[in-house]
Design an enzyme around this catalytic site. Structure first.
Site, mmCIF file in Angstrom:
data_model
loop_
_atom_site.group_PDB
_atom_site.id
_atom_site.type_symbol
_atom_site.label_atom_id
_atom_site.label_comp_id
_atom_site.label_asym_id
_atom_site.label_seq_id
_atom_site.Cartn_x
_atom_site.Cartn_y
_atom_site.Cartn_z
ATOM 1 N N GLY A 228 -12.228 51.446 -9.091
ATOM 2 C CA GLY A 228 -13.091 52.617 -9.337
ATOM 3 C C GLY A 228 -14.449 52.571 -8.632
ATOM 4 O O GLY A 228 -14.950 51.705 -8.351
ATOM 5 N N THR A 253 -20.063 37.801 -11.460
ATOM 6 C CA THR A 253 -20.325 37.287 -10.098
ATOM 7 C C THR A 253 -21.683 37.898 -9.670
ATOM 8 O O THR A 253 -22.006 37.386 -8.445
ATOM 9 C CB THR A 253 -19.123 37.924 -9.237
ATOM 10 O OG1 THR A 253 -19.130 39.213 -9.225
ATOM 11 C CG2 THR A 253 -17.904 37.433 -9.791
ATOM 12 N N HIS A 270 -23.671 45.603 -20.679
ATOM 13 C CA HIS A 270 -22.372 44.907 -20.612
ATOM 14 C C HIS A 270 -22.202 43.799 -21.895
ATOM 15 O O HIS A 270 -20.982 43.890 -22.370
ATOM 16 C CB HIS A 270 -22.072 44.339 -19.401
ATOM 17 C CG HIS A 270 -21.719 45.400 -18.208
ATOM 18 N ND1 HIS A 270 -20.380 44.938 -17.487
ATOM 19 C CD2 HIS A 270 -22.162 46.201 -17.721
ATOM 20 C CE1 HIS A 270 -20.378 45.936 -16.628
ATOM 21 N NE2 HIS A 270 -21.203 46.641 -16.730
ATOM 22 N N ARG A 274 -19.371 43.754 -25.240
ATOM 23 C CA ARG A 274 -18.176 42.731 -25.306
ATOM 24 C C ARG A 274 -18.168 42.024 -26.622
ATOM 25 O O ARG A 274 -18.992 41.941 -27.393
ATOM 26 C CB ARG A 274 -18.361 41.492 -24.110
ATOM 27 C CG ARG A 274 -18.624 42.247 -22.778
ATOM 28 C CD ARG A 274 -18.324 41.126 -21.892
ATOM 29 N NE ARG A 274 -19.466 40.055 -21.749
ATOM 30 C CZ ARG A 274 -20.419 40.272 -20.749
ATOM 31 N NH1 ARG A 274 -20.506 41.191 -19.965
ATOM 32 N NH2 ARG A 274 -21.414 39.257 -20.869
ATOM 33 N N GLU A 282 -21.554 32.680 -15.208
ATOM 34 C CA GLU A 282 -21.935 33.419 -13.994
ATOM 35 C C GLU A 282 -21.659 32.402 -12.884
ATOM 36 O O GLU A 282 -22.243 31.622 -12.574
ATOM 37 C CB GLU A 282 -23.587 33.568 -14.182
ATOM 38 C CG GLU A 282 -23.948 34.596 -15.061
ATOM 39 C CD GLU A 282 -25.297 34.897 -15.092
ATOM 40 O OE1 GLU A 282 -26.062 34.356 -14.584
ATOM 41 O OE2 GLU A 282 -25.740 35.779 -16.084
ATOM 42 N N ASP A 300 -15.753 40.348 -13.240
ATOM 43 C CA ASP A 300 -16.514 41.635 -13.092
ATOM 44 C C ASP A 300 -17.835 41.278 -12.131
ATOM 45 O O ASP A 300 -18.717 40.705 -12.675
ATOM 46 C CB ASP A 300 -16.877 42.275 -14.233
ATOM 47 C CG ASP A 300 -17.281 43.866 -14.181
ATOM 48 O OD1 ASP A 300 -17.351 44.427 -13.019
ATOM 49 O OD2 ASP A 300 -17.403 44.159 -15.073
#
Length: 399
Positions: A228, A253, A270, A274, A282, A300
């Site tokens: 997207g 990431t 984010h 969750r 990370e 992600d």
């Protein structure tokens, strides 16, 4: 054990009375749903709703043989009239067990919201669990045996399904039926797509099911790529696909980027979205994670992984790129896609789709765009499901 769903909708039904929303406007025919009520072997009625007797008749059944009526949640509005011949509806205290003269055993399961769940064991041994709307189990037995069928508010409380999976109450052969369906999700293909990702399904009102029939259990996709553009809703879609599963490992990431307050705000948004049971790591070292056994992975995103990979080979320098950087990057991408092919873990990955926008003005920008397109194509080739999210709407490209 035979189960007939007299209704599968939310307490107000679907469409909701006088609601002008798009979901209600399209809830026609088989997508129209009365409030959820279940008839078990013609003798046990779970939740009494308006028109239950007519719904049973339309499904080819009668309520004349019902010996027990149990309510699962507080019923707002006027009291429902009890049809002649039916016993008075009751709610059972949490933890209490009933033994019916028909050979059925019923145990009241405590919930984390107002309401009561019911675990029903048939005379021949099949087991089903019915949960009320807007509620998830509380205080589950960690050594529980998997139910043959679970009927729950999968859309409204996917975390409830995750809790059941965590303790083994929902296993690979459990038939998960979504009930209490409301106008949160457009009916039809979109509802079926979302439920299938959670390992669940919906059936029309009046459907009769046989508890323990394995053939109808949908397979959960093991590898999914969600593409997207910026702010398209791709991360929300990816997270939604794993809400019904426990112990998800979220792989970020992008790193911390110390001093970048705007980035910190994005990361915080984010994290708040969750489930609390998810863990976060990370890293851009994805291959070892894919090779390990463990819970589902949500990566992600791949576009930030590619940035790190291009940095590592100094791909932004034309001489370095021509002198071996390009070959080194392609080797890293091939290593990643090979790990995706070999992984046994459930995987959902997110990536940006940048090839449809303006051509970058710089050579390094065009290089990044081209390499991301190649990475997305290679990764997608190893996934059973590939989605493109546009304006919050997921378009299925594969699966």
């Amino acid at each position: 054990m035979e189960l007939t769903l007299l209704g599968t909708g939310a307490p107000e039904g679907l469409p909701r009375p006088d609601c002008p929303c798009a979901a209600c406007a399209s809830a026609l025919g088989q997508d129209a749903r009365a409030a959820t009520a279940l008839l078990v072997d013609g003798t046990l009625l779970l939740d009494l709703t308006p028109g239950a007797a007519f719904a049973a008749a339309r499904a080819g059944h009668s309520l004349g043989g019902v010996r027990q009526v149990l309510l699962s949640h507080p019923h707002d509005g006027p009291a429902v009239e009890v049809p002649a011949g039916l016993p008075q509806p009751v709610r059972v205290a949490d933890g209490r067990e009933l033994a019916l003269i028909t050979g059925h055993r019923v145990r009241a399961v405590p919930m984390d919201a107002p309401g009561t769940g019911y675990a029903v064991t048939g005379p021949e041994g099949p087991r089903l669990l019915y949960l009320p709307p807007g509620a998830a189990p509380a205080g589950l037995d960690m050594n529980g045996e998997a139910y043959d069928m679970v009927l729950a508010d999968v859309v409204g409380r996917p975390d409830g399904l995750a809790k059941l999976r965590a303790v083994g109450a929902v296993g690979p052969t459990t038939d998960v039926i979504a009930v209490h369906l409301d106008h949160d999700v457009p009916p039809g293909p979109e509802l079926r797509r979302r439920l299938a990702a959670a390992g669940a399904r919906a059936v029309p009102d009046g459907t009769t099911l046989h508890v323990g029939v394995y053939e109808d259990v949908p397979d959960v996709p093991r590898r999914t790529l969600v593409l997207g553009g910026a702010r398209s809703g791709k991360s929300v879609e990816a997270e939604r696909r794993l809400e019904a599963f426990p112990d998800v490992l979220y792989v970020a990431t992008g790193g911390a980027r110390n001093g970048d307050t705007e980035w910190a705000s994005r990361v915080s948004a984010h994290r708040e979205r969750r489930p609390g049971s998810w863990r976060t790591v990370e890293t851009c070292d994805l291959v070892p994670l894919l090779a390990e056994d463990g819970p589902a992975l949500l990566i992600d995103c791949l576009s930030l992984w590619l940035t790190d990979a291009m940095d590592s080979v100094n791909a932004w320098d034309d001489a370095e790129w021509a002198g071996g950087g390009e070959r080194a990057l392609r080797a890293r991408v091939e290593e990643l896609t090979a790990a995706v092919r070999a992984t046994r873990r459930t995987l959902v990955a997110v990536s940006n789709e940048v090839g449809s926008g303006i051509v970058p003005a710089t050579a390094s920008g065009r290089r990044y765009r081209d390499e991301l397109g190649r990475l997305n194509a290679g990764f997608a080739a190893e996934c059973e499901h590939v989605l493109l999210v546009v304006a919050g709407q997921a378009v299925v490209l594969r699966g």
